[in-house]
Design a protein around this motif. Structure first.
Motif, PDB file in Angstrom:
ATOM      1  N   PHE A   1       8.595  -1.845  11.082  1.00  0.00           N
ATOM      2  CA  PHE A   1       8.331  -1.382  12.439  1.00  0.00           C
ATOM      3  C   PHE A   1       9.013  -0.054  12.729  1.00  0.00           C
TER       4      PHE A   1
ATOM      5  N   GLY B   1       6.499   2.297   3.350  1.00  0.00           N
ATOM      6  CA  GLY B   1       7.959   2.289   3.489  1.00  0.00           C
ATOM      7  C   GLY B   1       8.658   1.530   2.377  1.00  0.00           C
TER       8      GLY B   1
ATOM      9  N   VAL C   1       2.486  11.044   8.443  1.00  0.00           N
ATOM     10  CA  VAL C   1       2.259  10.232   7.241  1.00  0.00           C
ATOM     11  C   VAL C   1       0.982   9.424   7.442  1.00  0.00           C
TER      12      VAL C   1
ATOM     13  N   PHE D   1       2.657   4.553   1.279  1.00  0.00           N
ATOM     14  CA  PHE D   1       3.231   5.003   2.569  1.00  0.00           C
ATOM     15  C   PHE D   1       3.505   3.873   3.557  1.00  0.00           C
TER      16      PHE D   1
ATOM     17  N   PHE E   1      13.211  -2.277  10.092  1.00  0.00           N
ATOM     18  CA  PHE E   1      12.993  -0.985  10.747  1.00  0.00           C
ATOM     19  C   PHE E   1      13.361   0.112   9.760  1.00  0.00           C
TER      20      PHE E   1
ATOM     21  N   PHE F   1       4.701   0.859  11.680  1.00  0.00           N
ATOM     22  CA  PHE F   1       5.167   2.065  12.381  1.00  0.00           C
ATOM     23  C   PHE F   1       4.045   3.106  12.451  1.00  0.00           C
ATOM     24  N   GLU F   2       4.047   3.843  13.548  1.00  0.00           N
ATOM     25  CA  GLU F   2       3.112   4.960  13.694  1.00  0.00           C
ATOM     26  C   GLU F   2       3.850   6.214  13.261  1.00  0.00           C
ATOM     27  N   ASN F   3       3.195   7.066  12.527  1.00  0.00           N
ATOM     28  CA  ASN F   3       3.815   8.322  12.115  1.00  0.00           C
ATOM     29  C   ASN F   3       2.689   9.278  11.757  1.00  0.00           C
TER      30      ASN F   3
ATOM     31  N   LEU G   1       0.847  -1.195   0.000  1.00  0.00           N
ATOM     32  CA  LEU G   1       0.000   0.000   0.000  1.00  0.00           C
ATOM     33  C   LEU G   1       0.885   1.249   0.000  1.00  0.00           C
TER      34      LEU G   1
HETATM   35  N1  LIG Z   1       8.407   6.757  11.591  1.00  0.00           N
HETATM   36  C1  LIG Z   1       8.660   6.038  10.518  1.00  0.00           C
HETATM   37  N2  LIG Z   1       8.413   6.567   9.311  1.00  0.00           N
HETATM   38  C2  LIG Z   1       8.665   5.831   8.219  1.00  0.00           C
HETATM   39  C3  LIG Z   1       9.192   4.505   8.317  1.00  0.00           C
HETATM   40  N3  LIG Z   1       9.322   4.007   7.059  1.00  0.00           N
HETATM   41  C4  LIG Z   1       8.901   4.989   6.221  1.00  0.00           C
HETATM   42  N4  LIG Z   1       8.519   6.089   6.921  1.00  0.00           N
HETATM   43  C5  LIG Z   1       8.008   7.351   6.375  1.00  0.00           C
HETATM   44  O1  LIG Z   1       6.813   7.115   5.672  1.00  0.00           O
HETATM   45  C6  LIG Z   1       6.759   7.899   4.486  1.00  0.00           C
HETATM   46  C7  LIG Z   1       6.524   7.016   3.311  1.00  0.00           C
HETATM   47  O2  LIG Z   1       7.641   6.189   3.106  1.00  0.00           O
HETATM   48  P1  LIG Z   1       7.991   5.634   1.658  1.00  0.00           P
HETATM   49  O3  LIG Z   1       9.144   4.735   1.811  1.00  0.00           O
HETATM   50  O4  LIG Z   1       8.115   6.748   0.690  1.00  0.00           O
HETATM   51  O5  LIG Z   1       6.663   4.808   1.386  1.00  0.00           O
HETATM   52  P2  LIG Z   1       6.120   4.161   0.026  1.00  0.00           P
HETATM   53  O6  LIG Z   1       4.977   5.013  -0.401  1.00  0.00           O
HETATM   54  O7  LIG Z   1       5.635   2.817   0.469  1.00  0.00           O
HETATM   55  O8  LIG Z   1       7.226   4.096  -0.942  1.00  0.00           O
HETATM   56  C8  LIG Z   1       8.085   8.660   4.415  1.00  0.00           C
HETATM   57  O9  LIG Z   1       7.843   9.960   4.876  1.00  0.00           O
HETATM   58  C9  LIG Z   1       8.978   7.899   5.352  1.00  0.00           C
HETATM   59  O10 LIG Z   1       9.931   8.754   5.929  1.00  0.00           O
HETATM   60  C10 LIG Z   1       9.451   3.971   9.616  1.00  0.00           C
HETATM   61  O11 LIG Z   1       9.919   2.851   9.780  1.00  0.00           O
HETATM   62  N5  LIG Z   1       9.169   4.786  10.678  1.00  0.00           N
END
Ligand SMILES: Nc1nc2c(ncn2[C@@H]2O[C@H](COP(=O)(O)OP(=O)(O)O)[C@@H](O)[C@H]2O)c(=O)[nH]1
Ligand SMILES: [Mg+2]
Length: 360
Positions: free
Chosen positions: A205, A12, A108, A10, A235, A103-105, A8
């Motif tokens: 995570f 990672g 995003v 965002f 991670f 992961f929680e963020n 999906l």
């Molecule tokens: N806190 C946190 N943020 C993450 C992590 N992995 C990805 N992000 C953030 O989530 C957003 C989307 O990540 P991205 O790799 O571009 O996701 P994609 O859309 O699946 O390619 C970015 O702003 C990343 O910095 C994680 O392990 N922890």
């Protein structure tokens, strides 16, 4: 070998891609709906050691191609939709890595508003199954007509396989876990179905969850994992930050966090396992090299990986296992101690065999 990173938005995916390929993508590049591809060197401690011993002119790791597949969008209906772009890229992948967000963020947003591992995995699987059903439905219609017209024996053999797969998919099961045999898989190959591809579920995570990973992996094993599905944890954020550091600093940081194995190492180990792959080595003063082959390959087939001529002109393979070589310290010593063997073309190559091909 080519591995596609899917999942999906965002979750990672691009973070993982950048970490394992050690590339840094421009944020503008990342937002484009184009796939990113890169070759990764398969880390191999045995090759490192041989390189130390032989000091060759060239060291060549085995490589894997990784694709950060973009093109999965959130449709208005609330379900995911595979675009043509996405399907085009995934079709050729040998295995898929599905990144699942844990992961929680807050900055995003999750496209479904909350973190839910099983929901995300299942909704993705449903999309694979629906996509495959659509392909098979069309094909079944035409193949029946063709058989009536031509009475073609090949098509008659194909039909029951397609029907069987269609039925499996209708029960909402992916084809990868349906124990299809070699012939059935061969017939399916032309259709480039998605749910038949071996799948690695990569749980992403956050920093605060390092101690919780086991719990989620257990839940996944209980709920989901069939014979051609595997799971690992990583991670994303932390590991991407470390990818920029010199190797030694990175491993110190990793162990400070309690991370015992990098995403890259885990991914490669699990992908090899999933695809039934192993490595053999060649070593000499010119070049030390690791080669990836299917488990069960014969010495002659392995020789063919080095050079097609070596397959045709194969005479014998000189073989020492890596462990025996390290223990004895040289080919000469290995020979003296009876650890060096001459094997014929039917010899089944083992992981870590150091091989030299004798050919005409
Ligand atoms: N806190 C946190 N943020 C993450 C992590 N992995 C990805 N992000 C953030 O989530 C957003 C989307 O990540 P991205 O790799 O571009 O996701 P994609 O859309 O699946 O390619 C970015 O702003 C990343 O910095 C994680 O392990 N922890
Ligand atoms: Mg991305």
């Amino acid at each position: 070998m080519q591995i596609g990173i899917v999942g999906l938005p965002f979750t990672g995916k691009s973070t993982l891609f950048q970490t394992i390929t050690k590339t840094l993508l421009d944020p503008n590049e990342l937002s484009k709906s184009e796939a990113h591809q890169a070759m990764i060197k398969v880390p191999d401690a045995r090759l490192d050691k041989l390189t130390e011993m032989f000091v060759p002119k060239k060291k060549v790791n085995a490589t894997i191609e990784v694709v950060d597949v973009v093109g999965l969008q959130k449709g208005d209906s609330g379900s995911t939709q595979f675009t043509g772009n996405f399907l085009g890229k995934v079709k050729t992948n040998d295995a898929l890595v599905q990144v699942v967000r844990l992961f929680e963020n807050e900055t995003v947003p999750h496209p479904d508003g909350s973190i839910n591992m099983m929901r995300d995995i299942n909704s993705f699987e449903t999309e694979f199954i629906l996509s495959d059903l659509a392909i098979l439905e069309k094909r079944l219609e035409t193949i029946k007509k063709q058989i009536l017209k031509t009475q073609d024996e090949n098509l008659k053999r194909e039909l029951p396989v397609l029907e069987k797969c269609y039925e499996i998919l209708q029960t909402e099961k992916p084809l990868r876990d349906a124990n299809l045999n070699k012939d059935e898989l061969h017939i399916l190959k032309t259709y480039q179905l998605l749910s038949v591809k071996p799948m690695l579920i990569a749980l992403n995570f956050g920093e605060s969850q390092i101690k919780d990973t086991g719990k989620y992996l257990e839940e996944l094993v209980k709920n989901k994992l069939g014979p051609n599905t595997k799971a690992l944890s990583f991670f994303g954020q932390i590991e991407k930050e470390m990818a920029d550091l010199p190797e030694e600093d990175a491993s110190v940081f990793m162990s400070d966090y309690g991370i015992t194995e990098s995403a890259l190492d885990k991914l490669i180990r699990e992908a090899y396992d999933l695809l039934g792959l192993q490595s053999f080595l060649t070593a000499g003063e010119d070049e030390c090299r690791a080669w990836t082959i299917k488990k069960g390959m014969t010495a002659q087939e392995a020789a063919g990986e080095i050079h097609t001529d070596f397959f045709k002109k194969f005479i014998r393979a000189e073989v020492v296992s890596y462990d025996d070589f390290i223990e004895t310290g040289s080919f000469a010593k290995a020979k003296e101690l009876g650890k060096w063997r001459l094997e014929g073309k039917e010899y089944i190559v083992k992981d870590g065999d150091i091989i030299s091909v004798r050919h005409s």
